[in-house]
Design a protein around this motif. Structure first.
Motif, short mmCIF file in Angstrom:
data_model
loop_
_atom_site.label_atom_id
_atom_site.label_comp_id
_atom_site.label_asym_id
_atom_site.label_seq_id
_atom_site.Cartn_x
_atom_site.Cartn_y
_atom_site.Cartn_z
N THR A 199 1.12 2.94 -8.65
CA THR A 199 0.98 1.93 -7.33
C THR A 199 1.45 0.56 -7.83
O THR A 199 1.68 0.14 -8.95
N LYS A 213 0.82 -1.15 0.07
CA LYS A 213 0.14 0.20 -0.16
C LYS A 213 0.88 1.32 -0.19
O LYS A 213 1.75 1.49 0.93
N PRO A 260 -5.23 10.41 -5.66
CA PRO A 260 -5.96 10.59 -4.32
C PRO A 260 -5.98 12.32 -4.21
O PRO A 260 -5.10 13.15 -4.81
N GLU A 285 -9.01 11.48 -0.22
CA GLU A 285 -10.17 10.50 -1.08
C GLU A 285 -9.49 10.15 -2.37
O GLU A 285 -8.84 11.06 -2.94
N GLU A 286 -9.64 8.94 -2.77
CA GLU A 286 -9.35 8.51 -3.97
C GLU A 286 -10.30 8.94 -5.04
O GLU A 286 -11.24 8.24 -5.10
N SER A 305 -3.23 5.81 -9.65
CA SER A 305 -4.22 6.32 -8.82
C SER A 305 -4.18 7.92 -8.53
O SER A 305 -3.32 8.33 -8.79
N LYS A 341 -9.38 5.59 -8.26
CA LYS A 341 -8.80 4.34 -7.47
C LYS A 341 -7.95 3.74 -8.41
O LYS A 341 -7.78 3.89 -9.80
N PRO A 342 -7.00 2.96 -7.99
CA PRO A 342 -6.05 2.32 -8.75
C PRO A 342 -6.59 1.71 -9.98
O PRO A 342 -7.72 0.83 -9.83
N THR A 343 -5.88 2.06 -11.12
CA THR A 343 -6.45 2.04 -12.29
C THR A 343 -5.16 1.12 -13.29
O THR A 343 -4.32 2.17 -13.42
N GLU A 368 -2.98 -4.02 -9.66
CA GLU A 368 -4.07 -4.16 -9.01
C GLU A 368 -3.99 -5.50 -8.27
O GLU A 368 -3.78 -6.57 -9.02
#
Length: 1019
Positions: A854, A740, A837, A779-780, A835, A783-785, A857
């Motif tokens: 990141t 993370k 945030p 806040e994301e 991502s 999100k991880p894409t 996924e």
């Protein structure tokens, strides 16, 4: 070690602490070529007389920034090709030292991490002072106290640390005798090295033990506040509606970096109607006044680095019923129109704390506090500054306190004291001492230098002279503390404009060196007041201005207010019985017809932090991209990020600083306690500092237990459209680590607004988002894409800008991901995951997003053996064409047609996704283009694509001159020539291991679908 090391283990490495060999562990290394093949070519005569071992590193063995629960020792490591030295700042006597008998070159020693240093032998480092029959010995330092107390670790300072020379100092040494009695001393230990020399020096003077009470003033006595503040009751003359309030103030050095708050003020607190006074913090002074109560607080600041430690400064605050003004040392620093009457009050005046006695106590010495019922003109304030003991006009003086009660303060003095410095190792006992006869008083610094001369070098036969047009330079001297010949160039005269402008001329230092026998002469040019210190790239040329390829270390500083901006250029000069002539050329804004580029080690001494800070620049108009590699100031790597040749609209100011969103980072993963893994044992190798293509390598670990191995290369280029910073990265995980967080980060910018984000691949846009207001912090938003399709992939913040109202260009940032591969649990991932945030709000609740690269996924933890590698390109872009004032018409046309658009990022990603074909050489890297020569006479390179000025480097050439580069246009060869002053458009670098040269050029590839280039040896 892991697969990211460009080494195979085969030979023998050892360390010896004496002149002969000793038994040692076996740590084998064998060098390989860049493409992985072993070198087999016949031995050639050395093109330049340098040894593989002519390099050095300076770094923190266990990292500089640490968490409170990290109890590892703070060990400063000096590692050269010849020897190693370790100094523990908490246990100064317990050093380690040894000689290396391997032949690792610069890159190999970088990749070996700290393995050689593990074999160093114990040594004793002694700094002593004998006084009145007692011998006092340095045993620890203030840096150790900072670590113990959880304060900012910054009292070991990096002055210069790059390829050739290391210069660190350890401040505020603590001394005690055999009975544990402390000595009041102000002491600094300096460590200055070249690859094959070591100088250790101590600077000592009797220390002032500051305590609350009478103290030496600017004239006669003053008053000190240390452990408790001092209250001065109200008197009628202390208050006037229109007034000038002045005082002499000194901040003692020992509390200079930690002081932050009130130092002299009256009337309760800053929200009280009638409050006024002075504050100090972050190396600047602040004048404060409240007119109207509550939120009607007004602050005027002196500017960064305007206040020096242990130095008296004259402060003055005035108000004429309309305008508040703040003067420091007789010069107006800021003013503000308020336009309302001031209400007087009868509160107390307090020194060293807020007037009501709340808040921190700040150590300060004050003298000559005065209140006037008139606004003093600037000429009177200057007179008070220059003649502190004399008042020629006392008209309007209503209050004065000169603190002359009591007897005159007498400073302590040592009598007939002896200084000693020694380094004792197996087989060596280097030592020196000096008797200071008579009284040794406060303010008198004595310096003792120990040269650990194991090779008994003799430079008495060496003659070095320097000259510079329009200037009479002092004679070149051999400085024992620096271990080299030094040419001082102090505020030189020039026949060209300097500062923030388009500097197209060069400073040039002509050097003549001669010795009775062949040798390399250590030389340093120290220049105070460079034409623009933010952008300078020294090049050692022959007497005709042809680059030699001899490396020059680029170290500089613009933060130390007492010294002013300066550059120090270190080089080994080959010398012989015949005179050798060199020209040290220093381009600033332009090299030839294009803006120059550089990658420098920028000292933070005078700013704070004092660790490794690398500054990349294009031109001389401020920074382009900065990295806090020791994290001595912040806990991320990427800091200042700026644009090239940008302004605030068509009428905006040219040739100045810009902004494209502060901040970014490399690895951002946490341990089981939720603490970020920090650098550990990170080493830096400055391979090429410019002026066409820079290259710097970083190698070390993340984590207190060295959980992650990291290796990276950072480059930037000479161009005229927009800034690009290239980063190749490889992480190898040695222990389990929570996934993370981020692998790379763009962002953490205060005061930034990101109205849109977009991302895509080689084919174009995947998705664009309008970012709404009111997002929650952290806040994301996305999100991880995983970015689908073929690379290069890209991320853009179209139209992003700073909300700070500065008169400079503010643009946006983008990231091109040119390659990506992760191997996790045996599974290979070839598409990156990102991502977005929310970092923090700007202007109410306007969005300010970060971009994170990141883990893939579904991946929650990295295991030993997992690896991630990628090649990213950070670019900064103007929002509209009027913000760009550079000469690149292709880029201007594009931005005109595509203002604040993701299309600009895609253009960069696709057009510089080059297809390169090479004949006569091997392609090592496609962008920047790097070619290894397989033959010496001719190399042909075919390139499809390109935008801007594309850097190309040819490696493995046997000669350092005599080549020309041609472009084939309509079947005819056209020689590339971007020169302005002759021989000034290519870069030459010499590699000692391969005994070969590298040539770098910048190819004009705008609006060219394909091009052919020929590098040919001249007939």
């Amino acid at each position: 070690m892991n697969g990211n090391k460009n080494l195979t283990y085969l030979g023998v490495l050892s360390v010896v602490a004496v002149a002969g060999l000793s038994s040692c562990d076996k740590l084998p290394f064998k060098s390989v070529d860049a493409d992985g093949a072993e070198a087999n070519e016949p031995t050639r005569e050395k093109a330049l007389p340098f040894d593989n071992r002519d390099y050095s590193f300076g770094y923190w063995k266990n990292g500089m920034r640490k968490h409170r629960d990290d109890s590892s020792a703070d060990v400063l490591s000096i590692e050269t090709g010849y020897f190693g030295l370790e100094v523990d700042v908490a246990k100064l006597q317990d050093a380690k030292f040894g000689f290396f008998n391997d032949s690792l070159d610069y890159n190999e020693a970088l990749a070996a991490d700290g393995k050689r240093m593990e074999l160093l032998k114990p040594a004793e480092l002694l700094v002593e002072l004998e006084h009145e029959g007692n011998v006092y010995r340095a045993f620890t330092s203030r840096a150790a106290r900072e670590r113990e107390q959880g304060k900012r670790f910054q009292s070991t300072r990096m002055w210069e640390s790059a390829r050739l020379a290391q210069y660190f100092d350890i401040q505020k040494l603590e001394f005690k005798d055999a009975e544990g009695k402390a000595l009041g001393v102000d002491a600094t230990l300096n460590i200055q090295t070249w690859p094959d020399s070591l100088a250790i020096s101590a600077e000592l003077e009797p220390a002032i033990d500051y305590k609350t009470g009478p103290e030496e003033g600017i004239v006669g006595n003053g008053l000190c506040v240390s452990e408790k503040s001092i209250e001065i009751p109200h008197e009628a003359g202390m208050e006037n509606e229109t007034f000038t309030f002045e005082a002499w103030i000194k901040i003692p050095e020992r509390k200079f970096n930690s002081s932050n708050g009130w130092i002299l003020a009256k009337n309760h607190h800053e929200s009280f109607d009638g409050n006024f006074g002075f504050m100090f913090g972050h190396m600047q002074a602040t004048a404060v006044m409240n007119i109207g109560g509550k939120a009607n607080r007004h602050y005027l600041r002196s500017g960064g680095h305007s206040v020096l430690p242990d130095k008296w400064h004259h402060y003055a605050l005035s108000y004429d019923g309309e305008t508040m003004r703040f003067f420091l040392d007789g010069r107006e620093r800021q003013s503000k129109k308020i336009g309302r009457p001031r209400k007087t009050s009868n509160g107390v005046m307090r020194i060293g704390q807020r007037p009501d006695g709340h808040g921190a106590i700040n150590e300060v010495v004050v003298d000559q506090i005065r209140m006037w019922n008139r606004v003093l003109p600037v000429n009177e304030l200057r007179q008070h500054t220059h003649h502190p003991g004399k008042l020629s006009n006392r008209n309007g003086l209503t209050y004065e306190n000169n603190f002359e009660d009591g007897s005159k303060i007498e400073r302590p003095a040592w009598k007939n004291a002896t200084m000693r410095v020694a380094l004792k190792t197996e087989g060596n006992d280097w030592k020196t001492e000096h008797l200071v006869e008579g009284d040794w008083k406060v303010g008198e610094t004595q310096k003792l230098i120990l040269n650990c001369d194991w090779e008994k070098k003799d430079y008495s036969d060496v003659k070095v002279t320097t000259s510079m047009k329009l200037n009479e330079l002092p004679a070149v001297e051999f400085r024992k503390d620096y271990g080299c010949f030094v040419s001082l160039v102090n505020r030189p005269k020039r026949d060209f404009k300097k500062g923030y402008t388009d500097i197209r001329a060069y400073d040039e230092l002509d050097i003549v060196v001669q010795a009775s026998s062949k040798k390399n002469v250590p030389f340093m040019m120290e220049m105070f007041d460079p034409a623009n210190v933010t952008g300078v790239c020294p090049i050692l040329c022959d007497e005709h201005g042809v680059p030699t390829g001899i490396p020059v270390q680029l170290s500089k500083n613009w933060h130390e207010a007492h010294m002013g901006p300066y550059s120090r250029f270190y080089v080994l000069l080959p010398a012989s019985a015949e005179e050798k002539k060199y020209k040290l050329r220093m381009p600033y804004g332009f090299y030839g017809t294009l803006p120059t580029t550089h990658h420098a080690q920028l000292s933070l001494v005078g700013y704070g932090g004092n660790g490794r800070w690398d500054q990349l620049g294009i031109g001389c108009w401020g920074e382009t991209y900065c990295m806090d590699m020791d994290m001595s100031c912040v806990d991320v790597v990427v800091t200042d990020v700026r644009m090239l040749m940008a302004r605030d609209g068509k009428e905006g100011k040219k040739w100045g600083w810009t902004d494209a969103g502060w901040g970014g980072d490399w690895l951002g993963l946490k341990d089981g306690k939720g603490q970020k893994h920090l650098f550990n044992g990170l080493k830096t190798a400055y391979i090429a500092h410019g002026p066409c293509l820079t290259e710097v390598h970083y190698d070390g670990y993340y984590g207190a237990e060295r959980q992650v191995d990291v290796a990276s290369t950072v480059r930037t280029l000479r161009t005229d459209d927009h800034a690009r910073t290239f980063t190749t990265m490889k992480y190898v995980f040695d222990k389990p680590v929570d996934a993370k967080g981020w692998l790379f980060k763009m962002g953490r910018t205060s005061g930034y607004i990101t109205p849109k984000i977009a991302y895509g691949n080689v084919d174009g846009l995947i998705k664009e988002h309008d970012v709404p207001e009111g997002l929650k912090l952290n806040e994301e938003f996305v999100k991880p894409t995983t970015l689908q399709g073929e690379g290069p992939w890209w991320v853009s913040f179209p139209g992003a800008h700073s909300k700070l109202r500065k008169e400079w260009g503010t643009g946006y940032r983008a990231l091109v991901i040119r390659s990506y591969k992760a191997v996790i649990g045996g599974k290979e991932y070839t598409n990156p995951t990102v991502s977005f945030p929310m970092f923090r709000w700007s202007e109410g609740q306007k969005p300010n997003l970060d971009c994170l690269l990141t883990a893939p996924e579904g991946v929650t933890e990295f295991q030993p053996g997992d690896s991630v590698e990628f090649d990213v390109q950070w670019i900064t872009l103007p929002r509209q064409a009027d913000d760009y004032y550079g000469p690149n018409e292709s880029f201007r046309k594009h931005v005109t047609e595509n203002p604040a658009s993701w299309v600009t990022t895609h253009r960069e990603a696709v057009k510089n996704n080059l297809k390169v074909d090479v004949s006569g050489g091997s392609l090592l890297h496609s962008y920047p283009v790097i070619v290894k020569a397989n033959q010496q006479d001719e190399i042909v390179v075919d390139i499809q694509g390109g935008t801007g000025y594309v850097p190309i480097r040819f490696e493995g050439l046997h000669e350092g001159s005599g080549y020309s580069l041609y472009q084939v246009v309509d079947g005819k060869e056209v020689k590339l020539d971007q020169s302005a002053h002759g021989n000034d458009f290519w870069q030459t670098d010499y590699d000692t291991k391969s005994n070969s040269f590298k040539f770098s050029y910048n190819l004009p590839l705008d609006d060219v679908a394909s091009s052919k280039w020929v590098l040919r040896r001249d007939q």
